[in-house]
Design a protein around this motif. Structure first.
Motif, PDB file in Angstrom:
ATOM      1  N   ALA A  29       0.841  -1.198   0.000  1.00  0.00           N
ATOM      2  CA  ALA A  29       0.000   0.000   0.000  1.00  0.00           C
ATOM      3  C   ALA A  29       0.879   1.252   0.000  1.00  0.00           C
ATOM      4  N   CYS A  30       1.938   1.241   0.799  1.00  0.00           N
ATOM      5  CA  CYS A  30       2.850   2.389   0.838  1.00  0.00           C
ATOM      6  C   CYS A  30       3.534   2.589  -0.509  1.00  0.00           C
ATOM      7  N   VAL A  68       1.211   6.986  -6.796  1.00  0.00           N
ATOM      8  CA  VAL A  68      -0.029   7.758  -6.956  1.00  0.00           C
ATOM      9  C   VAL A  68       0.225   9.232  -6.633  1.00  0.00           C
ATOM     10  N   ARG A  69       0.950   9.477  -5.565  1.00  0.00           N
ATOM     11  CA  ARG A  69       1.293  10.855  -5.181  1.00  0.00           C
ATOM     12  C   ARG A  69       2.201  11.500  -6.216  1.00  0.00           C
ATOM     13  N   ASP A  70       3.210  10.753  -6.671  1.00  0.00           N
ATOM     14  CA  ASP A  70       4.163  11.312  -7.637  1.00  0.00           C
ATOM     15  C   ASP A  70       3.498  11.673  -8.959  1.00  0.00           C
ATOM     16  N   LEU A  71       2.451  10.938  -9.313  1.00  0.00           N
ATOM     17  CA  LEU A  71       1.739  11.226 -10.561  1.00  0.00           C
ATOM     18  C   LEU A  71       0.717  12.345 -10.408  1.00  0.00           C
ATOM     19  N   VAL A 124      -6.592   7.605  -1.518  1.00  0.00           N
ATOM     20  CA  VAL A 124      -7.393   7.153  -0.380  1.00  0.00           C
ATOM     21  C   VAL A 124      -6.829   5.825   0.101  1.00  0.00           C
ATOM     22  N   ALA A 125      -6.660   5.698   1.410  1.00  0.00           N
ATOM     23  CA  ALA A 125      -6.242   4.432   2.016  1.00  0.00           C
ATOM     24  C   ALA A 125      -7.407   3.859   2.812  1.00  0.00           C
ATOM     25  N   GLN A 127      -0.696   7.383   6.734  1.00  0.00           N
ATOM     26  CA  GLN A 127      -0.055   8.699   6.736  1.00  0.00           C
ATOM     27  C   GLN A 127       0.347   9.154   5.342  1.00  0.00           C
ATOM     28  N   LEU A 128       0.414   8.215   4.393  1.00  0.00           N
ATOM     29  CA  LEU A 128       0.843   8.561   3.042  1.00  0.00           C
ATOM     30  C   LEU A 128      -0.318   8.929   2.135  1.00  0.00           C
ATOM     31  N   ALA A 129      -1.545   8.699   2.587  1.00  0.00           N
ATOM     32  CA  ALA A 129      -2.723   8.980   1.766  1.00  0.00           C
ATOM     33  C   ALA A 129      -3.353  10.315   2.151  1.00  0.00           C
TER      34      ALA A 129
END
Length: 655
Positions: A16-17, A23-26, A31-32, A45-47
């Motif tokens: 998931a991480c 997803v963030r870089d793009l 959503v987690a 914390q990454l979502a």
């Protein structure tokens, strides 16, 4: 299809991480989802947003299709990435996404359904001309049919769960008398793990290599491969080390194997990331094993070898875009090796471990990538797979990658939960692996006597350091409480590890020198200089040599980074002398947190040492619990289906 706005990641842990990072870089919103047991997990914390989708049990959370679809609707997610495991190869989930007008980032429902069945996929591959292992893949599943088919195939045979993966529902049978018990066990494990107890049989290849090919397709019908990965080092059919390229691969063999993989993918109009797995024998013949219609655990090996972000490719083709590279543009450079860091105790039969992460400091080295889902304070529960992290090293040659990976394992600090670091390091050092000759038989046949698989007594150095740290913390507590004197010296410490108690004597070095102590362990005297606990990087000096120090103290418990990984010691100095040693007798205790699957003995029954009493499920695997002595069952303290805690008494045995 139009571009996505928000992507929900229907998974947990390191994968998931890893997906959330791309997803963030793009530039997409993310959503987690999480279960009640994962509220302290790193992936939240990454979502951008996160939702709880149910209790800890997977069938009520990560396998709960309505809850995940509802989470996507509530957050406005227009695409779902399933990662690996859980619902990643579930055709019903892909259909549910389509019905909700949510894009499933993966292949078609038909491809998932066909390749998700080892039985049906093997029939399809035989029709497509892909070489397959001789066996039985018929619809009849009764014991008589399977027995006669096993006899026709010839022993040894391999039982495999048709819907399975990760070694679950897989059993090696060497002779006819073993078949029926192993069929029952495989069915039970397969049904619990995959919801299906359908089985296939295959002729067992005892010392093959496990080689797989990464394939990728788009909606326009383009198909490419990104080379092969060798996943031969396995334990209980679960991959432990993966590398690329395969050490024995030739140009001609690669061409034949990759062409077969593309033929398999083309036969189902494959779109997205997929892996076609083969068994490679000593003669250079290879046979179709299965096709995984998802991202593999070991995909970072291919990413480091090709420079490609496979998750970005998945998102791209899911939106209807073409593959960014053609076959001629894909180049393999150097060598990459990955190991899987598991929460398991190799010295106790790889028993899964639970507990709280007290310290996690992944190594930071050039050419090394560490994918993980860990953070300090997080609880490792019994409900999920024990995979904690993946360490991947890339070098210009195999030896460079191997040495980097060993260094990364040695430098990474994990305290609070026992893991398999020393086992992995010793595997990477082994002659069979170093020479590139490892097969699937490496761990069972050539590694059975390795020291990493046997209980290890803490070294004198480790015991001396532990006692000195406990002394220093004791002295610090005196100071903080307002006492002018420190803890008294000389002091005797009794340190318990794995049921054994060790005595260490700490005294002031004569003549007295501030910060210098002397430890006596088994008549060996060691000189220590205590660390400055206020410094961010702790060092201790032992016999005039400085060592970096990683440890945590909580009351009478100390976790120390030792020679063999995380070392857990308990200070039992204040216990009465007659209770310092363990006195568990022959009673049966839970070796970990988990759930009781079945109870095979009853009160009043006479049992013998080694007799199977219970079957327990933890971290998605079944574990057999056996009597530790001859005797009579005095009481059974649990029932089938009950959740139990580590060290909970299950059965009382009167010797």
């Amino acid at each position: 299809m139009s571009a996505f706005n928000c992507i929900l990641v229907a998974n947990r842990g390191e994968i998931a991480c890893r997906i959330l990072r791309t997803v963030r870089d793009l530039g997409y919103r993310s959503v987690a989802v999480y279960s009640a047991a994962d509220g302290d997990s790193r992936h939240l914390q990454l979502a951008d947003e996160s939702l709880c989708i149910g209790p800890a049990q997977v069938n009520q959370s990560y396998l709960n299709i309505p809850a995940i679809i509802d989470a996507a609707k509530r957050t406005g997610a227009d695409a779902i990435h399933p990662g690996y495991g859980f619902l990643s190869e579930n055709a019903e989930f892909a259909e549910a996404c389509a019905q909700a007008n949510i894009c499933f980032i993966g292949p078609s429902v038909n491809a998932i359904r066909l390749m998700g069945s080892k039985r049906l996929s093997k029939i399809a591959m035989l029709a497509a001309g892909v070489p397959c292992i001789p066996g039985y893949e018929g619809a009849a599943q009764d014991d008589d049919t399977l027995s006669s088919q096993a006899q026709a195939i010839g022993y040894p045979v391999m039982i495999k769960a048709s819907a399975g993966g990760g070694g679950r529902g897989m059993r090696l049978v060497s002779e006819p008398s073993e078949l029926l018990p192993q069929l029952r066990s495989a069915r039970s494990e397969a049904l619990a793990a995959f919801g299906s107890d359908e089985l296939i049989l295959e002729k067992a290849l005892l010392r093959p290599r496990h080689v797989e090919v990464q394939v990728f397709g788009d909606q326009q019908g383009n198909l490419v491969h990104l080379g092969e990965r060798d996943c031969s080092v396995q334990r209980r059919h679960q991959k432990v080390i993966e590398e690329a390229p395969c050490p024995v691969m030739t140009t001609e063999l690669r061409q034949r194997m990759c062409e077969a993989a593309l033929k398999a993918a083309a036969s189902v109009d494959y779109c997205g990331a997929g892996t076609v797995e083969f068994m490679l024998d000593e003669r250079g013949s290879f046979y179709f094993l299965e096709m995984n219609t998802r991202l593999q655990v070991e995909h970072p090996v291919t990413e480091m070898l090709t420079g490609v972000d496979l998750v970005a490719w998945q998102i791209r083709v899911a939106q209807g875009q073409t593959l960014p590279l053609q076959q001629a543009q894909i180049a393999l450079q150097g060598h990459a090796i990955e190991v899987r860091l598991y929460a398991e105790d190799a010295t106790r039969g790889f028993l899964p471990q639970t507990g709280q992460i007290r310290c996690w400091q992944p190594a930071d080295l050039p050419g090394v990538r560490i994918d993980h889902g860990l953070q300090q304070g997080q609880t490792i529960s019994p409900f999920y797979d024990p995979l904690l992290a993946k360490l991947i090293a890339h070098g210009n040659c195999r030896e460079a990658a191997r040495l980097k990976l060993i260094r990364a394992l040695e430098q990474s600090v994990l305290l609070g939960v026992v893991a398999n670091q020393r086992f992995l390091i010793n595997l990477l050092h082994s002659t069979a692996f170093t020479s590139g000759e490892a097969t699937t038989a490496l761990v069972t046949e050539l590694f059975a006597a390795d020291p990493s698989l046997l209980p290890q007594r803490p070294s004198s150095n480790e015991l001396a350091i532990a006692a000195a740290l406990l002394y220093q913390h004791s002295a610090q507590r005196f100071t903080m409480a307002g006492w002018s004197n420190s803890a008294s010296l000389p002091s005797r410490y009794l340190l318990e590890h794995a049921g054994e108690v060790y005595a260490v004597y700490i005294s002031q070095k004569a003549p007295a020198t501030p910060g210098l102590l002397q430890a006596c362990v088994d008549d060996q005297r060691l000189e220590l200089k205590l660390p400055d606990l206020d410094q961010p990087q702790c060092w201790i000096e032992l016999e005039a040599v400085r060592y970096p120090l990683a440890y945590r103290v909580d009351g009478d418990q100390l976790w120390l980074k030792g020679d063999n990984g995380s070392l857990a010691l308990r200070n039992v100095s204040q216990r009465p002398a007659n209770t310092a040693q363990s006195s568990d007798s022959g009673n049966l205790y839970a070796p970990m947190d988990g759930a009781i699957v079945s109870i095979l003995a009853s009160e009043g029954e006479q049992v013998c040492r080694g007799q199977l009493l219970m079957v327990m499920e933890a971290m998605k695997m079944e574990h057999q619990l056996k009597a530790g002595c001859d005797g009579v069952i005095a009481s059974v303290a649990v029932s089938a289906g009950q959740q139990v805690r580590h060290r909970q008494r299950l059965v009382e045995i009167s010797p």
